[in-house]
Write a protein that holds these residues in place. Sequence first.
Motif, short mmCIF file in Angstrom:
data_model
loop_
_atom_site.label_atom_id
_atom_site.label_comp_id
_atom_site.label_asym_id
_atom_site.label_seq_id
_atom_site.Cartn_x
_atom_site.Cartn_y
_atom_site.Cartn_z
N ARG A 40 0.93 -1.19 -0.12
CA ARG A 40 0.01 0.08 0.02
C ARG A 40 0.79 1.34 -0.04
O ARG A 40 2.07 1.25 0.37
CB ARG A 40 -0.98 0.12 1.27
CG ARG A 40 -1.69 -1.12 1.33
CD ARG A 40 -2.52 -1.38 2.63
NE ARG A 40 -3.99 -1.12 2.42
CZ ARG A 40 -4.90 -1.05 3.33
NH1 ARG A 40 -4.42 -0.49 4.62
NH2 ARG A 40 -6.08 -1.04 3.07
N HIS A 41 0.29 2.29 -0.25
CA HIS A 41 1.13 3.61 -0.42
C HIS A 41 0.10 4.84 0.07
O HIS A 41 -1.30 4.56 0.32
CB HIS A 41 1.34 4.00 -1.70
CG HIS A 41 0.02 4.25 -2.77
ND1 HIS A 41 -0.12 3.14 -3.53
CD2 HIS A 41 -0.69 5.20 -2.98
CE1 HIS A 41 -1.37 3.58 -4.10
NE2 HIS A 41 -1.60 4.68 -3.84
N LEU A 42 0.46 5.91 0.59
CA LEU A 42 -0.31 6.88 1.11
C LEU A 42 -0.76 7.70 0.05
O LEU A 42 0.08 7.99 -1.20
CB LEU A 42 0.70 7.75 2.16
CG LEU A 42 1.16 7.20 3.42
CD1 LEU A 42 2.07 8.01 3.90
CD2 LEU A 42 -0.07 6.74 4.21
N GLN A 43 -1.77 8.36 0.01
CA GLN A 43 -2.29 9.46 -0.92
C GLN A 43 -2.67 10.64 -0.26
O GLN A 43 -3.47 10.65 0.65
CB GLN A 43 -3.47 8.60 -1.66
CG GLN A 43 -4.16 9.64 -2.67
CD GLN A 43 -5.21 9.13 -3.28
OE1 GLN A 43 -5.30 8.09 -4.16
NE2 GLN A 43 -6.44 9.84 -3.17
N ILE A 44 -2.02 11.84 -0.58
CA ILE A 44 -1.95 13.04 0.16
C ILE A 44 -2.35 14.07 -0.95
O ILE A 44 -1.98 14.15 -1.84
CB ILE A 44 -0.59 13.23 0.65
CG1 ILE A 44 -0.26 12.23 1.70
CG2 ILE A 44 -0.69 14.60 1.64
CD1 ILE A 44 1.27 12.43 2.17
N ASP A 45 -3.20 14.93 -0.33
CA ASP A 45 -3.74 15.79 -1.38
C ASP A 45 -2.50 17.01 -1.53
O ASP A 45 -1.65 17.04 -0.65
CB ASP A 45 -4.87 16.53 -0.91
CG ASP A 45 -4.94 17.48 0.20
OD1 ASP A 45 -4.37 18.36 0.25
OD2 ASP A 45 -5.51 16.81 1.24
N ARG A 46 -2.50 17.63 -2.46
CA ARG A 46 -1.40 18.54 -2.76
C ARG A 46 -1.36 19.49 -1.74
O ARG A 46 -0.19 20.19 -1.48
CB ARG A 46 -1.46 19.24 -4.26
CG ARG A 46 -1.20 18.14 -5.39
CD ARG A 46 -1.28 18.97 -6.82
NE ARG A 46 -0.85 17.83 -7.61
CZ ARG A 46 0.34 17.56 -7.91
NH1 ARG A 46 1.36 17.92 -7.55
NH2 ARG A 46 0.46 16.56 -8.82
N GLY A 47 -2.22 20.23 -1.36
CA GLY A 47 -2.27 21.20 -0.14
C GLY A 47 -1.88 20.71 1.11
O GLY A 47 -0.86 21.21 1.66
N GLY A 48 -2.03 19.43 1.61
CA GLY A 48 -1.34 18.68 2.50
C GLY A 48 0.01 18.61 2.39
O GLY A 48 0.94 18.67 3.20
N TRP A 49 0.32 18.11 1.24
CA TRP A 49 1.84 17.78 0.75
C TRP A 49 2.69 19.15 0.97
O TRP A 49 3.64 19.07 1.46
CB TRP A 49 1.97 17.12 -0.54
CG TRP A 49 3.35 16.81 -1.23
CD1 TRP A 49 3.97 17.47 -2.08
CD2 TRP A 49 4.09 16.05 -0.73
NE1 TRP A 49 5.17 16.89 -2.19
CE2 TRP A 49 5.18 15.85 -1.33
CE3 TRP A 49 3.76 14.74 0.18
CZ2 TRP A 49 6.22 14.96 -1.16
CZ3 TRP A 49 5.04 13.94 0.31
CH2 TRP A 49 6.19 14.04 -0.17
N ASN A 50 2.00 20.21 0.58
CA ASN A 50 2.90 21.35 0.34
C ASN A 50 3.15 21.94 1.93
O ASN A 50 4.12 22.17 2.36
CB ASN A 50 2.17 22.45 -0.21
CG ASN A 50 2.18 22.30 -1.79
OD1 ASN A 50 3.31 21.95 -2.15
ND2 ASN A 50 1.10 22.76 -2.52
N VAL A 51 1.99 21.84 2.83
CA VAL A 51 2.36 22.02 4.19
C VAL A 51 3.38 21.13 4.87
O VAL A 51 4.14 21.60 5.59
CB VAL A 51 0.85 21.83 5.16
CG1 VAL A 51 1.09 21.94 6.37
CG2 VAL A 51 0.20 23.07 4.56
N PHE A 52 3.45 19.86 4.57
CA PHE A 52 4.21 18.83 5.17
C PHE A 52 5.90 19.51 4.63
O PHE A 52 6.59 19.47 5.32
CB PHE A 52 3.93 17.47 4.46
CG PHE A 52 4.98 16.51 4.71
CD1 PHE A 52 5.12 16.05 6.06
CD2 PHE A 52 5.78 15.82 3.80
CE1 PHE A 52 6.49 15.16 6.26
CE2 PHE A 52 6.73 14.94 4.00
CZ PHE A 52 6.87 14.73 5.32
N LEU A 53 5.98 19.66 3.17
CA LEU A 53 7.12 20.04 2.72
C LEU A 53 7.65 21.42 3.41
O LEU A 53 8.72 21.60 3.90
CB LEU A 53 7.06 20.36 1.30
CG LEU A 53 6.90 18.84 0.49
CD1 LEU A 53 7.04 19.54 -1.04
CD2 LEU A 53 8.02 18.03 0.81
#
Length: 64
Positions: A40-53
Amino acid sequence: MNDTTTGWYKSSFCESSSCLEAASAGEHILVRNNTQPGERHLQIDRGGWNVFLDDIVKGRFSNL
């Protein structure tokens, strides 16, 4: 380093054989463990990904 057949990318900072890989999938970013690519893999919306970065850049996870 990237895998051109699937679009998965691994950081050039990865110094071991166990790293995370990321891929773009429309409105989402997929994240997986490169030692178990069929799992399995994680699926993250782009907004959440940008906050993470942004949090990484700010050092929020430097104590981990």
